[in-house]
Design a protein around this motif. Structure first.
Motif, PDB file in Angstrom:
ATOM      1  N   GLU A 122     -14.258  -1.796  -4.552  1.00 30.59           N
ATOM      2  CA  GLU A 122     -13.509  -0.550  -4.706  1.00 30.59           C
ATOM      3  C   GLU A 122     -12.484  -0.338  -3.596  1.00 30.59           C
ATOM      4  O   GLU A 122     -11.339   0.033  -3.867  1.00 30.59           O
ATOM      5  N   GLU A 124      -9.636  -2.778  -3.946  1.00 30.70           N
ATOM      6  CA  GLU A 124      -8.728  -2.351  -5.014  1.00 30.70           C
ATOM      7  C   GLU A 124      -7.799  -1.235  -4.533  1.00 30.70           C
ATOM      8  O   GLU A 124      -6.584  -1.284  -4.765  1.00 30.70           O
ATOM      9  N   SER A 125      -8.351  -0.246  -3.843  1.00 26.13           N
ATOM     10  CA  SER A 125      -7.533   0.855  -3.313  1.00 26.13           C
ATOM     11  C   SER A 125      -6.503   0.329  -2.315  1.00 26.13           C
ATOM     12  O   SER A 125      -5.344   0.751  -2.319  1.00 26.13           O
ATOM     13  N   GLU A 130      -5.176  -2.694  -2.169  1.00 30.01           N
ATOM     14  CA  GLU A 130      -4.134  -3.449  -2.864  1.00 30.01           C
ATOM     15  C   GLU A 130      -3.207  -2.526  -3.649  1.00 30.01           C
ATOM     16  O   GLU A 130      -1.994  -2.732  -3.673  1.00 30.01           O
ATOM     17  N   GLU A 131      -3.763  -1.478  -4.274  1.00 30.10           N
ATOM     18  CA  GLU A 131      -2.941  -0.517  -5.020  1.00 30.10           C
ATOM     19  C   GLU A 131      -2.002   0.249  -4.094  1.00 30.10           C
ATOM     20  O   GLU A 131      -0.926   0.674  -4.503  1.00 30.10           O
ATOM     21  N   ALA A 132      -2.409   0.406  -2.846  1.00 30.41           N
ATOM     22  CA  ALA A 132      -1.576   1.120  -1.871  1.00 30.41           C
ATOM     23  C   ALA A 132      -0.542   0.197  -1.223  1.00 30.41           C
ATOM     24  O   ALA A 132       0.185   0.614  -0.332  1.00 30.41           O
ATOM     25  N   GLY A 133      -0.500  -1.051  -1.679  1.00 30.79           N
ATOM     26  CA  GLY A 133       0.501  -1.977  -1.151  1.00 30.79           C
ATOM     27  C   GLY A 133      -0.026  -2.973  -0.142  1.00 30.79           C
ATOM     28  O   GLY A 133       0.729  -3.773   0.393  1.00 30.79           O
TER      29      GLY A 133
END
Length: 58
Positions: free
Chosen positions: A16, A19-20, A22-25
């Motif tokens: 989790e 993932e956060s 990677e989603e934040a760059g």
């Protein structure tokens, strides 16, 4: 520090939170396994326990 792994926390960190990140760059996420997954950690814990039990057990 924890002397035992919390499976739920490990899952959260490796899945989790990755993932956060990677989603934040984030580009390079490194998951470091728990330090207590090593014979040296168990030996060190045993020494600490034995030292603190001196005089209490025979």
């Amino acid at each position: 520090a924890f002397s035992a792994d919390c499976i739920e926390t490990l899952e959260e960190i490796n899945e989790e939170i990755r993932e956060s990140f990677e989603e934040a760059g984030g580009e390079s996420f490194t998951y470091i396994p728990c330090l207590n997954d090593d014979a040296a950690h168990v030996a060190a814990l045993g020494e600490v326990i034995a030292t603190n039990l001196k005089g209490w057990i025979g």
